[in-house]
Design an enzyme around this catalytic site. Sequence first.
Site, PDB file in Angstrom:
ATOM      1  N   HIS A   1       0.842  -1.202   0.000  1.00 46.74           N
ATOM      2  CA  HIS A   1       0.000   0.000   0.000  1.00 46.74           C
ATOM      3  C   HIS A   1       0.883   1.261   0.000  1.00 46.74           C
ATOM      4  O   HIS A   1       0.737   2.133  -0.856  1.00 46.74           O
ATOM      5  CB  HIS A   1      -0.924  -0.012   1.225  1.00 46.74           C
ATOM      6  CG  HIS A   1      -1.769   1.219   1.361  1.00 46.74           C
ATOM      7  ND1 HIS A   1      -3.083   1.264   0.960  1.00 46.74           N
ATOM      8  CD2 HIS A   1      -1.494   2.451   1.859  1.00 46.74           C
ATOM      9  CE1 HIS A   1      -3.576   2.479   1.183  1.00 46.74           C
ATOM     10  NE2 HIS A   1      -2.624   3.221   1.734  1.00 46.74           N
ATOM     11  N   GLU A   2       1.793   1.317   0.951  1.00 46.63           N
ATOM     12  CA  GLU A   2       2.649   2.510   1.052  1.00 46.63           C
ATOM     13  C   GLU A   2       3.553   2.633  -0.172  1.00 46.63           C
ATOM     14  O   GLU A   2       3.825   3.742  -0.644  1.00 46.63           O
ATOM     15  CB  GLU A   2       3.469   2.479   2.345  1.00 46.63           C
ATOM     16  CG  GLU A   2       2.643   2.435   3.639  1.00 46.63           C
ATOM     17  CD  GLU A   2       1.631   3.577   3.792  1.00 46.63           C
ATOM     18  OE1 GLU A   2       1.846   4.645   3.187  1.00 46.63           O
ATOM     19  OE2 GLU A   2       0.611   3.383   4.490  1.00 46.63           O
TER      20      GLU A   2
ATOM     21  N   HIS B   1       1.840   4.493  -2.856  1.00 40.05           N
ATOM     22  CA  HIS B   1       2.013   5.942  -2.678  1.00 40.05           C
ATOM     23  C   HIS B   1       3.406   6.368  -3.141  1.00 40.05           C
ATOM     24  O   HIS B   1       3.576   7.367  -3.836  1.00 40.05           O
ATOM     25  CB  HIS B   1       1.880   6.322  -1.197  1.00 40.05           C
ATOM     26  CG  HIS B   1       0.479   6.296  -0.661  1.00 40.05           C
ATOM     27  ND1 HIS B   1      -0.513   7.080  -1.177  1.00 40.05           N
ATOM     28  CD2 HIS B   1      -0.079   5.602   0.371  1.00 40.05           C
ATOM     29  CE1 HIS B   1      -1.639   6.876  -0.475  1.00 40.05           C
ATOM     30  NE2 HIS B   1      -1.400   5.981   0.457  1.00 40.05           N
TER      31      HIS B   1
ATOM     32  N   GLU C   1      -4.422   7.661  -3.158  1.00 39.27           N
ATOM     33  CA  GLU C   1      -4.988   6.397  -2.654  1.00 39.27           C
ATOM     34  C   GLU C   1      -5.319   5.453  -3.797  1.00 39.27           C
ATOM     35  O   GLU C   1      -5.304   4.235  -3.618  1.00 39.27           O
ATOM     36  CB  GLU C   1      -6.223   6.666  -1.793  1.00 39.27           C
ATOM     37  CG  GLU C   1      -5.944   7.394  -0.473  1.00 39.27           C
ATOM     38  CD  GLU C   1      -5.039   6.616   0.475  1.00 39.27           C
ATOM     39  OE1 GLU C   1      -4.962   5.375   0.371  1.00 39.27           O
ATOM     40  OE2 GLU C   1      -4.377   7.256   1.323  1.00 39.27           O
TER      41      GLU C   1
END
Lengths: 512, 512
Positions: B277-278, B281, B307
Amino acid sequence: MNQPAVEDFMKPAEAYRWLLDYSTTTALYQSMRSLLNWDQRTYLPKGGHSHRARQIAALTAFLHRRATDPEFAEMLAKAEASQVPGQPLSDETVNLREWRRNYDRATRIPEALAVELAKAASQGELAWESMRRENDWKGFLPFLKQIISLKRQEAAALSTGGEEIYNALIEDFEPGENVGSIEALFDRLADAAFELLEKIEAAPRKPDPAALQGDSPESVQKTFIMEILSQLGYDLDAGRIDPSAHPFTSKIGPGDVRITTRFDPNSFVMALFSSIHEAGHAMYEQGLPVEHWGTPRGRSVSMAIHESQSRMWENLAAKSPGFWKHFYPLARRRFPWLNKIDIDKFLFALNEVRPSLIRTEADEVTYNLHIIMRFKLERMLIGGELEPEDLPEAWNAGMERYLRMLPPDYSSGVMQDVHWSSGAIGYFPSYALGNMYAAQFYAKAEEKLGNLQEMFEAGEFGPFLGWFRQNVHSQGSRHLPRNLVKAATGEDLTADYLIGYLQRKYGRLYEM
Amino acid sequence: MNQPAVEDFMKPAEAYRWLLDYSTTTALYQSMRSLLNWDQRTYLPKGGHSHRARQIAALTAFLHRRATDPEFAEMLAKAEASQVPGQPLSDETVNLREWRRNYDRATRIPEALAVELAKAASQGELAWESMRRENDWKGFLPFLKQIISLKRQEAAALSTGGEEIYNALIEDFEPGENVGSIEALFDRLADAAFELLEKIEAAPRKPDPAALQGDSPESVQKTFIMEILSQLGYDLDAGRIDPSAHPFTSKIGPGDVRITTRFDPNSFVMALFSSIHEAGHAMYEQGLPVEHWGTPRGRSVSMAIHESQSRMWENLAAKSPGFWKHFYPLARRRFPWLNKIDIDKFLFALNEVRPSLIRTEADEVTYNLHIIMRFKLERMLIGGELEPEDLPEAWNAGMERYLRMLPPDYSSGVMQDVHWSSGAIGYFPSYALGNMYAAQFYAKAEEKLGNLQEMFEAGEFGPFLGWFRQNVHSQGSRHLPRNLVKAATGEDLTADYLIGYLQRKYGRLYEM
């Protein structure tokens, strides 16, 4: 910058308060730069270095503008005009004295030069980091030339009288010192070191360096080091330990003074002693008066006083028998191979005297010789009597003269220290001065507190640290270094304590 | 600040260059604040927090002054007056558009409020950190009240028309969005989620969560995660992974975009998916056009687009069969207990749908329900229809309505998210918008590139990332989010792709 405008009817006390506020805000930005530097040397990814250099350059330019702001000068003049005479050690007098000194120095350096210097220092350090590893003197030389050229400009800009410009760089680290004040001390120190070294080399008793070698997993070392530093008085809730290629201390702010170390899997000795050294710096910072944070009164006074703290803990405390009588049982639990090593054998190996190539690995006797040699070289570099391209030759000649050794390569010779490449020229003398301060402080502390070795053996480090908290740390920049030692010990700085300490210690160890 | 003075005879092109320089310098200071924040959440010692709050407050005040500087406004007006019409997407037009938007917003917020907000956010986050752990709602409430009160003031100050003030906070994260534009999408999403959830709960097939549990030493997890992220395209030479209590991404500058994660020793799943997820980003940040760094053209455009990247990698990519057909052999080497788990069983467990208390642990179907509930609550909080002291009751009512569950305590209820305590009100909608953007982008990428599952299975992630580099990352803030999705996919934002994706995926998994 949003400071209130200077008003003619502003009272001097208001001007002083304005200066306090200004100074504290400046310190906040300086503490941001400290974090940028800490991160650069610990966790910054490879790809982030050029952006980091830009950040540091921007902040440096900003800080230079704050340091030379005409409004600051006006306020300072206003506050100075109203000073009550006869109180040379009041907080106000001390702050005004240091603000004046710093302002006069800062305004002598053009902003463009300040920024160039910061950039060159950052690039120089980075170049050194990789090129030292590769023994690449040729690649490194342009960076060094750039730094030396900029430092010569800086020294010339800072110099006011007709004296040699290198003095202006010493003054950056050691307010009040100059070549003349240092040389006499260093000459005595060198003579005493040569004499002692000769005796030691003639002594039949020799230590066994193998006594320090054994399996030392990094995680065990880290735990062991933290146990020891906590007992000495380094507050780990207000600090931390991280690995880095070259150990350093970073004061980021009150409640945040960090150290770094590096690990050797075959011996905990390197990481332990470098950590105790850095913790000595850090305990000084942690002991500064927090109510004066951000003003000169709350700042450490010089690098020699700083080194007196780090080198005192590292050498006078942590290489002494009392210290190890207390910590050896813990060391044996953490590193079971020590069970086969007698404590005296361990202590003798720890204190082996032997000329070596690398300053940071030098024993207490030859260490000062490394410093004295660097002092002479950097003096010539700044004075223009020596050019960077001729430095390796001069280095090797110095090594022959002072240590009677020749480095086999640049990495363990002229390229071993980060200082010059990062712009810290004029810093080296502080180490040897620090050794002298340390021995003089230590003797006084012992006179006041009683037998320190017995206290260390009992694990009592509090009173010892307390003496320094009271007589050194809490003083901040109240006294200039030479006055600080006088106030704390009643005597002028002298090489006698250090020489006496070395003679007694090594006389005993080598049974001479 | 040292910018050249505004001269009447300055040409518009010079004004624009002045603005570029000013913007880049501002960005350098913002990137210092990023490092202060990163360090605060990773390695800052306990004792350093209050000093860090002071540093951040000082820098925030400084940045606010830069953002509202009248000289900047004059230069901006000068540059705007000379704009060539008809080039809405030129770099210059984009920069002027965003500078104007930001300047107008910033000047509506008094400096004192900006500083208060930054301080309250920093203290609020810290309070949340410790008090959530202790389920201490009473202790936490004053901090939350303070933040809500300040955010209401901010929203009121930012609001220009007669519309509800919460819109002004949404605009901070999602330029162009407001309650009206979001609500219709969210209503459709909620209906579809309820319907799908009902079918899933009626389906006889159930996953076995035990398939995800097994010995997962932290160091092995870290290696495994780094191997996967490298293959996906996260450049570890320009980033790093550190542990932190709550995972986050920190863009410190070009070449330095860091992520954090947290580890569960009994399963690598939490750390892996939070890292992916990170990294989503971070890959967006790494793909921004570096030549525009420091100007709006080079910045990410919104949190929903951000996101969309993180949640796309985490869910659409990393929870798909193709992804695991490629990575399962590696996972089995690192975590040998997986050898007893059939890949289909693993995949089904990974994609279990089941209402849960914690948003960050929610599956793809119920996740949007968590968001929609928060959106409604924060809207009422800012509108003044709900007071912080009544929030737990409203939270629990929301949980009953949307998830049909009641939290047993505050920690897993109203206190679970950091957002509100740290001032990030108006952020939550971006997650669900991001899910919709992600599905729409993914569908378009597949249309262009061919079968993505086959590519993932072959370990080919380059073309997929490349599509995003070209159509999303390299665009920076050129398009507002709704225009970006139109430019990239040819269609307006719609919930259809996300709903269709969820129906197909879970229809297959649950054999409905």
